[in-house]
Design a protein around this motif. Structure first.
Motif, mmCIF file in Angstrom:
data_model
loop_
_atom_site.group_PDB
_atom_site.id
_atom_site.type_symbol
_atom_site.label_atom_id
_atom_site.label_comp_id
_atom_site.label_asym_id
_atom_site.label_seq_id
_atom_site.Cartn_x
_atom_site.Cartn_y
_atom_site.Cartn_z
ATOM 1 N N ASN A 44 0.821 -1.208 0.000
ATOM 2 C CA ASN A 44 0.000 0.000 0.000
ATOM 3 C C ASN A 44 0.856 1.259 0.000
ATOM 4 N N ALA A 47 1.884 1.749 -3.505
ATOM 5 C CA ALA A 47 0.755 2.219 -4.319
ATOM 6 C C ALA A 47 0.377 3.653 -3.989
ATOM 7 N N LEU A 49 -1.372 4.276 -1.117
ATOM 8 C CA LEU A 49 -2.607 4.198 -0.335
ATOM 9 C C LEU A 49 -2.339 4.398 1.150
ATOM 10 N N GLU A 50 -1.083 4.233 1.551
ATOM 11 C CA GLU A 50 -0.695 4.525 2.929
ATOM 12 C C GLU A 50 0.458 5.516 2.875
ATOM 13 N N PRO A 69 -1.780 8.267 -5.567
ATOM 14 C CA PRO A 69 -1.689 7.018 -6.331
ATOM 15 C C PRO A 69 -1.807 7.221 -7.840
ATOM 16 N N ARG A 70 -2.669 8.166 -8.259
ATOM 17 C CA ARG A 70 -2.918 8.247 -9.702
ATOM 18 C C ARG A 70 -1.747 8.827 -10.467
ATOM 19 N N MET A 76 -3.131 -2.088 -9.362
ATOM 20 C CA MET A 76 -3.152 -2.983 -8.210
ATOM 21 C C MET A 76 -4.297 -3.973 -8.323
#
Ligand SMILES: Nc1ncnc2c1ncn2[C@@H]1O[C@H](COP(=O)(O)OP(=O)(O)OP(=O)(O)O)[C@@H](O)[C@H]1O
Ligand SMILES: [Mg+2]
Lengths: 370, 272
Positions: A44, A47, A49-50, A69-70, A76
């Motif tokens: 994450n 990615a 996300l964290e 992320p984008r 993922m």
């Protein structure tokens, strides 16, 4: 590439500690370890996300810590697949393209090609709820590969499938990754998946990287007892041993030093490790005799279990046990004594306090390279 | 077995019929009669004549339009505000209970009491929200204030209904969407909103039906003066003020029919 990356959650748990890892282009890297060791958290963080508490994440040499992320161009696949239930399979796969504002005809062509690749063409107009587990898994894969990202991150993508399908998808993923050549980081807690899929394996335990290397390296030269016990099924036999002048005194008797161990500087007490398949019935090298208390046959092979009365003990988990992996036509019988042979050079020794492997690294007998 | 089931349901059914079925039926019967308490002798069955009277009356249609206007505008504003409040409540990490309690306060205050609060606030000279202007005496201003009072009071209810819907959107889907390249806004419009559709429709259904029957805020704020009467207000004026049971009942039945139609409309778009 991860550089000393750590993650502390708001409640003070440190889930990942100082992970440093460089992943090459087109590489298939497996993150493996027991539940709760921080694999998902690591993924994450890659990615986005964290948030990364400490350290730096670079992709293609550029710092990514603060990028959403984008902006990371990474796809993922989630354990639960995370398909959008209100969209059809087609819309699910097309979603990343739509968000990237790709022209409609181009996007449609890409979706069609992806569906063909994953054998999803006839399901394109169905909703995820109407698909089987395996089909959903393929849709999730499709959504990841359709946009041709820099890397795939997969978090236990096969753990919701039954055994047979898992095997099928495992090979399918391996083939797909080879065809597409996309860098992949794959999380699993299943050591067989790790051994068979990856170019390189990263073994983690309680937030710490234990060892990084090719599957064979990790199998042949586990850096510590944790790695030795994690890879291989059944895992490596580990026995408390006392270092004496003639060899390692264990419940198996005294194991003579092979050419490797003779050169090692050992503490007074060690843990001796030997893989189940290093035993054989034909006399060669060292031997031990014990009573077979359980014989399991899988058809292709037999597993013979020997239990010994507790001898030397700095291990807490019951009396020492030894498993041997033998051919299906072995002459062993449950309840009867048997003698098995092994090459003393196959024995590895570990520090009982730190778990570190003390065996000098020379090629294992009978295997090229190392 | 089946008989036992019927017997078990019977008490509840009888009570329901007695307290709701009978009054409704009685209103329908009354609406078919000339029944004006000022002329008690002059009662007879007149068929649908009352309906013709009401439906051809400009007062009824003004009230109907005003009611629809208040309903549509206030429910729309409530939906937007309610969604914003729900998002805030959902994302709040510290003092969650406190935030939720605070948000719910307007909903906990008796409507009439709150309506008097608004009325005083807009009283010329003494009101804290107005100088010497008298917005409640002008139709547009009055309706705006009625809508304001309505929105202030029921947004928390809307927010609460939407909050339950928000909680049903799996976190993992939002994570997937952000990896797929969605901005915060795209995640909201393309994942959260579609998945909340059932919750939104239910919230809208409740609030629309409720708003259409608006009574207490108007009763306190304007009493229905300045062409601010809702259908419920003129039904009340005819029934209680005018003592015309026939016409009042006819209006009540028409309100019931309108509400039933609205409900049917929503149920139709609601996913099964
Ligand atoms: N949001 C959070 N807040 C606090 N602690 C967390 C949070 N998420 C995870 N953890 C903790 O961090 C540790 C690592 O979690 P993680 O999900 O990365 O494990 P994992 O290796 O993926 O395990 P699994 O194989 O079960 O998926 C766990 O001990 C977990 O309890
Ligand atoms: Mg996990």
């Amino acid at each position: 590439m991860l550089d000393g990356v750590s993650k502390r959650f708001a409640d003070g748990t440190t889930a990942v500690r100082d992970v440093t890892l460089t992943i090459a282009d087109r590489e298939f890297v497996i993150l493996v370890g027991p539940s709760g060791c921080g694999k998902s958290t690591t993924l994450n963080m890659i990615a986005g996300l964290e948030r990364i508490s400490e350290g730096e994440l670079r992709i293609d040499g550029r710092r990514m810590n603060e990028r959403p992320p984008r902006d990371r161009d990474i796809a993922m696949v989630f354990q639960s697949y995370a398909l959008y239930p209100h969209m059809t399979v087609r819309e699910n796969i097309a979603f990343p393209l739509k968000l990237a504002r790709m022209p409609k005809t181009e996007a449609a062509a890409k979706v069609r090609r992806t569906a063909e690749l994953l054998d999803l063409t006839e399901h394109l107009d169905r909703k995820p709820a109407a698909l089987s587990g395996g089909q959903r898994q393929r849709v999730a894969m499709g959504r990841a590969i359709v946009r041709n990202p820099k890397a795939f991150l997969m978090d236990e993508p096969l753990s919701n499938l039954d055994a047979k399908l898992r095997l099928q998808m495992r090979t399918a993923i391996a083939r797909l990754q080879k065809t597409l050549g996309t860098t992949t980081v794959y999380v699993t807690h299943d050591q067989t998946e790790a051994m068979t899929l990856g170019d390189r394996i990263v073994i983690m335990d309680s937030g710490l990287v234990q060892q990084v290397g090719t599957p064979q390296e990790l199998y042949d030269h586990p850096a510590n007892l944790f790695v030795a016990g994690f890879l291989g099924s059944p895992p490596m036999n580990t026995l408390p041993a006392e270092v004496t002048s003639d060899g390692l005194a264990t419940v198996l008797g005294t194991i003579p030093y092979g050419s490797r161990l003779r050169r090692a500087v050992l503490p007074h007490q060690v843990v001796a490790g030997i893989r189940p398949e290093d035993f054989q019935e034909t006399p060669a090298g060292a031997s031990f005799t014990g009573t077979v208390d359980l014989l399991e046959s899988t058809g292709a092979e037999q597993l013979a279990y020997f239990t010994f009365a507790a001898g030397l003990s700095f291990e807490r988990d019951g009396p020492p046990q030894v498993v041997a992996r033998l051919g299906s036509r072995s002459g062993l019988r449950a309840g009867e004594p048997a003698t098995l042979w092994f090459n003393p050079d196959a024995v590895q020794v570990f520090d009982p306090a730190t778990g570190a492997n003390l065996t000098p690294r020379v090629p294992r007998p009978g295997r090229p390279g190392g | 077995m089946n008989r036992l089931a019927l017997w078990l349901c019977a008490p509840a059914t009888v009570v329901m019929l007695a307290v709701t079925g009978w009054p409704i039926l009685y209103s329908v019967l009354l609406s078919l009669r000339r029944a004006d308490l000022r002329f008690p002798q002059d009662q007879e069955w007149i068929g649908l004549a009352n309906y013709a009277t009401v439906l051809s009356s400009p007062y009824w249609w003004t009230a109907f339009t005003v009611t629809l206007l208040i309903t549509v505008v206030s429910v729309t504003i409530e939906l937007v505000l309610g969604m914003a409040v729900a998002l805030v409540m959902y994302r709040t990490v510290t003092g969650r209970g406190m935030v939720r309690t605070l948000v719910l306060i307007p909903y906990g205050i008796v409507t009439v009491a709150a309506a008097y609060g608004w009325k005083y606030a807009f009283t010329p000279g003494t009101g804290w929200l107005t100088g010497h202007a008298a917005p409640l005496t002008d139709p547009a201003g009055a309706i705006a204030i009625i809508i304001l009072a309505e929105v202030w009071k029921t947004t928390p209810f809307m927010a609460l209904l939407l909050l339950t819907g928000l909680a049903l959107v799996p976190e993992e889907l939002l994570r997937a969407a952000s990896v797929d390249g969605a901005t915060r806004w795209e995640r909201f419009t393309r994942v959260t909103l579609p998945l909340m559709r059932p919750a939104i429709l239910v919230a809208l259904l409740f609030r629309t039906l409720d708003a259409f029957r608006i009574f207490d805020n108007i009763y306190v704020l304007t009493g229905g003066a300045q062409r601010t009467s809702s259908v419920s207000i003129i039904a009340y004026h005819n029934l209680i003020g005018g003592l015309n049971l026939g016409i009042g009942s006819t209006m009540s039945v028409l309100i019931l029919v309108s509400v039933a139609l609205l409900a049917a409309l929503y149920v139709r778009v609601l996913p099964r």
